[in-house]
Design a protein around this motif. Structure first.
Motif, PDB file in Angstrom:
ATOM      1  N   THR A  10       0.775  -1.370   0.004  1.00 60.25           N
ATOM      2  CA  THR A  10       0.063  -0.098   0.150  1.00 60.25           C
ATOM      3  C   THR A  10       0.784   1.190  -0.001  1.00 60.25           C
ATOM      4  O   THR A  10       0.303   2.404  -0.228  1.00 60.25           O
ATOM      5  N   ASP A  11       2.135   1.061   0.310  1.00 62.16           N
ATOM      6  CA  ASP A  11       3.042   2.249   0.294  1.00 62.16           C
ATOM      7  C   ASP A  11       3.607   2.379  -1.363  1.00 62.16           C
ATOM      8  O   ASP A  11       3.325   1.530  -2.177  1.00 62.16           O
ATOM      9  N   PRO A  12       4.129   3.661  -1.688  1.00 60.57           N
ATOM     10  CA  PRO A  12       4.548   3.779  -2.941  1.00 60.57           C
ATOM     11  C   PRO A  12       5.716   3.014  -3.193  1.00 60.57           C
ATOM     12  O   PRO A  12       5.618   2.428  -4.533  1.00 60.57           O
ATOM     13  N   HIS A  13       6.508   2.400  -2.532  1.00 63.05           N
ATOM     14  CA  HIS A  13       7.398   1.320  -2.597  1.00 63.05           C
ATOM     15  C   HIS A  13       7.352   0.196  -2.053  1.00 63.05           C
ATOM     16  O   HIS A  13       7.166   0.259  -0.842  1.00 63.05           O
ATOM     17  N   PRO A  14       7.171  -1.128  -2.610  1.00 62.92           N
ATOM     18  CA  PRO A  14       7.340  -2.411  -1.934  1.00 62.92           C
ATOM     19  C   PRO A  14       8.431  -2.431  -1.069  1.00 62.92           C
ATOM     20  O   PRO A  14       9.487  -2.047  -1.303  1.00 62.92           O
ATOM     21  N   ALA A  15       7.963  -2.958   0.391  1.00 65.24           N
ATOM     22  CA  ALA A  15       8.975  -2.962   1.289  1.00 65.24           C
ATOM     23  C   ALA A  15      10.096  -4.222   0.882  1.00 65.24           C
ATOM     24  O   ALA A  15       9.989  -5.060   0.486  1.00 65.24           O
ATOM     25  N   VAL A  16      11.605  -3.543   1.018  1.00 65.84           N
ATOM     26  CA  VAL A  16      12.485  -4.415   0.782  1.00 65.84           C
ATOM     27  C   VAL A  16      12.532  -5.368   1.671  1.00 65.84           C
ATOM     28  O   VAL A  16      13.066  -6.618   1.337  1.00 65.84           O
ATOM     29  N   PHE A  17      12.393  -5.269   2.821  1.00 67.85           N
ATOM     30  CA  PHE A  17      12.388  -6.088   3.862  1.00 67.85           C
ATOM     31  C   PHE A  17      11.519  -7.293   3.572  1.00 67.85           C
ATOM     32  O   PHE A  17      11.785  -8.634   3.531  1.00 67.85           O
ATOM     33  N   ASP A  18      10.328  -7.085   3.059  1.00 71.29           N
ATOM     34  CA  ASP A  18       9.286  -8.306   2.837  1.00 71.29           C
ATOM     35  C   ASP A  18      10.001  -8.990   1.501  1.00 71.29           C
ATOM     36  O   ASP A  18       9.586 -10.149   1.273  1.00 71.29           O
ATOM     37  N   THR A  19      10.582  -8.049   0.437  1.00 71.17           N
ATOM     38  CA  THR A  19      10.914  -8.774  -0.682  1.00 71.17           C
ATOM     39  C   THR A  19      12.151  -9.746  -0.232  1.00 71.17           C
ATOM     40  O   THR A  19      12.154 -10.843  -0.898  1.00 71.17           O
ATOM     41  N   VAL A  20      12.963  -9.540   0.578  1.00 71.29           N
ATOM     42  CA  VAL A  20      14.347 -10.364   0.775  1.00 71.29           C
ATOM     43  C   VAL A  20      13.570 -11.692   1.585  1.00 71.29           C
ATOM     44  O   VAL A  20      13.919 -12.902   1.247  1.00 71.29           O
ATOM     45  N   GLY A  32       7.174  -6.858  -7.313  1.00 74.60           N
ATOM     46  CA  GLY A  32       6.720  -5.774  -5.940  1.00 74.60           C
ATOM     47  C   GLY A  32       5.842  -4.943  -6.986  1.00 74.60           C
ATOM     48  O   GLY A  32       6.291  -4.322  -7.990  1.00 74.60           O
ATOM     49  N   HIS A  33       4.715  -4.584  -6.399  1.00 74.49           N
ATOM     50  CA  HIS A  33       3.775  -3.369  -6.917  1.00 74.49           C
ATOM     51  C   HIS A  33       3.477  -2.588  -5.642  1.00 74.49           C
ATOM     52  O   HIS A  33       2.925  -2.975  -4.630  1.00 74.49           O
ATOM     53  N   GLY A  34       3.811  -1.084  -5.836  1.00 74.88           N
ATOM     54  CA  GLY A  34       3.636  -0.225  -4.959  1.00 74.88           C
ATOM     55  C   GLY A  34       2.336   0.598  -5.193  1.00 74.88           C
ATOM     56  O   GLY A  34       1.723   0.236  -6.202  1.00 74.88           O
ATOM     57  N   GLY A  35       1.752   1.239  -4.122  1.00 73.51           N
ATOM     58  CA  GLY A  35       0.389   2.091  -4.349  1.00 73.51           C
ATOM     59  C   GLY A  35      -0.796   1.431  -4.876  1.00 73.51           C
ATOM     60  O   GLY A  35      -1.571   1.720  -5.296  1.00 73.51           O
ATOM     61  N   CYS A  36      -0.720   0.322  -4.189  1.00 68.57           N
ATOM     62  CA  CYS A  36      -1.889  -0.856  -4.345  1.00 68.57           C
ATOM     63  C   CYS A  36      -3.104  -0.238  -3.456  1.00 68.57           C
ATOM     64  O   CYS A  36      -2.648   0.024  -2.522  1.00 68.57           O
ATOM     65  N   THR A  37      -4.265  -0.384  -4.111  1.00 69.56           N
ATOM     66  CA  THR A  37      -5.535   0.207  -3.232  1.00 69.56           C
ATOM     67  C   THR A  37      -6.630  -0.824  -3.734  1.00 69.56           C
ATOM     68  O   THR A  37      -6.437  -1.433  -4.609  1.00 69.56           O
ATOM     69  N   PRO A  38      -7.617  -0.639  -2.973  1.00 71.13           N
ATOM     70  CA  PRO A  38      -8.744  -1.527  -3.434  1.00 71.13           C
ATOM     71  C   PRO A  38      -9.301  -1.203  -4.668  1.00 71.13           C
ATOM     72  O   PRO A  38      -9.742  -2.158  -5.637  1.00 71.13           O
ATOM     73  N   GLY A  39      -9.007  -0.081  -5.232  1.00 72.16           N
ATOM     74  CA  GLY A  39      -9.490   0.531  -6.335  1.00 72.16           C
ATOM     75  C   GLY A  39      -8.609   0.058  -7.775  1.00 72.16           C
ATOM     76  O   GLY A  39      -9.099  -0.002  -8.791  1.00 72.16           O
ATOM     77  N   SER A  67       2.978   0.220   5.255  1.00 69.52           N
ATOM     78  CA  SER A  67       3.083   0.636   6.542  1.00 69.52           C
ATOM     79  C   SER A  67       1.659   1.026   7.513  1.00 69.52           C
ATOM     80  O   SER A  67       1.553   1.295   8.496  1.00 69.52           O
ATOM     81  N   ASP A  68       0.632   0.889   6.298  1.00 69.49           N
ATOM     82  CA  ASP A  68      -0.477   1.450   7.054  1.00 69.49           C
ATOM     83  C   ASP A  68      -1.590   0.218   6.981  1.00 69.49           C
ATOM     84  O   ASP A  68      -1.969  -0.612   6.080  1.00 69.49           O
ATOM     85  N   MET A  69      -1.856  -0.036   8.434  1.00 67.05           N
ATOM     86  CA  MET A  69      -2.588  -1.426   8.862  1.00 67.05           C
ATOM     87  C   MET A  69      -4.090  -1.503   8.070  1.00 67.05           C
ATOM     88  O   MET A  69      -4.368  -2.442   7.554  1.00 67.05           O
TER      89      MET A  69
END
Ligand SMILES: NC(=O)c1ccc[n+]([C@@H]2O[C@H](COP(=O)([O-])OP(=O)(O)OC[C@H]3O[C@@H](n4cnc5c(N)ncnc54)[C@H](OP(=O)(O)O)[C@@H]3O)[C@@H](O)[C@H]2O)c1
Length: 285
Positions: A10-20, A32-39, A67-69
């Protein structure tokens, strides 16, 4: 057949931590895709569910982070709405490491002593890790409160947790370290889940607290959330309390996160959220 993990953040950049961790958990490719929303997520999910034959769908999986739960939870729901019949793939929600971090810490606490009937206070519990930890502590039978610097934020957070999980959590407004010391006066268990590098309690605020039995701190960025503890503490006795530091329980967190990724590729219908991840953490702890 390559194991493909689509990291929808949901953040602009997919988390590097999660990629690793995704690669370390066994994915062959992580996209990785950033900026994902339900829309905007429907097309991505359709690409995952329509491309492989039924027996091969399990080699495609989705990971929801950011970062946003609340945004992560909304995206997780939207993704599952696209699924129908056997047109689905396994999916995991772990915004900011919320589920895996909370599950590892609470599993470590549960392994250190009984939680049922205990008073547990999650300091700065309005973030992703704190919210999920509060739910897991409640599921273990503890009477749980969360603090926030802003009482109304703590209240709305508790309302949202009740809606999602049906749990009763007490909100406490506590703006300063002294306020938080008052908030833990009757606590048996304290879990600090504040932002990195934020001190939530001074050492003097907890060493004399006679009822306090167990402490955990998720913050691994000095200064730590609970002064007088060490991030490497692994159930260490400090002033008669059992202490788990962020790296102390972080080994289980990483192993759990990797194990969850590996599980995603075992079937095409797994949904990993707080409940499933906590159950796995307890079995691994
Ligand atoms: N050990 C591990 O394996 C592991 C894995 C992932 C994350 N972490 C760590 O776990 C912790 C929690 O992560 P998170 O993503 O849930 O945290 P977060 O969202 O960054 O912060 C949690 C809460 O901290 C409070 N806060 C922020 N600044 C503050 C300040 N200056 N003073 C007092 N409170 C403040 C905020 O609550 P209010 O605004 O409501 O007061 C916020 O909701 C972080 O330290 C993170 O680095 C550890």
């Amino acid at each position: 057949m390559k194991k493909l993990l689509f990291q929808l953040d949901t953040d602009p950049h997919p988390a590097v931590f999660d990629t690793v961790v995704a690669y370390d958990g066994g994915a062959d490719h992580v996209i990785g895709h950033g900026g994902c929303t339900p829309g905007n997520v429907r097309g991505l999910v359709e690409g995952a569910i329509f491309t492989r034959a039924p027996k091969e769908k399990k080699f495609t999986a989705l990971f929801i982070g950011g970062s946003d739960m609340a945004a992560g939870a909304a995206l997780f729901k939207a993704v599952q709405k696209v699924f129908f019949a056997d047109f689905r793939v396994s999916v995991m929600l772990d915004s900011n490491g919320s589920n895996t971090t909370a599950a590892a810490a609470v599993a470590r606490l549960a392994g250190s002593g009984p939680l049922a009937g205990q008073r547990a206070v999650v300091l700065a519990g309005t973030g992703p890790v704190g919210q999920r930890a509060a739910v897991m502590l409640t599921r273990e039978g503890a009477k749980v409160a969360i603090t926030s610097r802003d009482g109304s934020r703590a209240e709305s957070c508790c309302r949202e947790l009740k809606e999602r999980f049906g749990v009763e959590i007490e909100p406490i407004g506590a703006a300063s370290n002294a306020d938080r010391a008052r908030a833990i006066a009757g606590a048996n268990v304290v879990f600090a889940t504040g932002s990195a590098g934020v001190v939530l309690l001074d050492e003097a605020h907890w060493v004399e607290n006679a009822g306090l039995r167990m402490i955990a701190d998720a913050n691994a960025t000095p200064p730590l959330g609970i002064a007088g503890t060490d991030m490497m503490d692994r159930g260490k006795d400090r002033h008669g309390k059992i202490v788990w530091g962020a790296i102390g329980f972080g080994t289980l967190k990483l192993a759990l996160h990797r194990a969850c990724i590996a599980k995603l590729f075992e079937s095409n219908n797994l949904v990993l959220d707080a409940e499933e991840i906590f159950a796995l953490a307890k079995s691994m702890a």
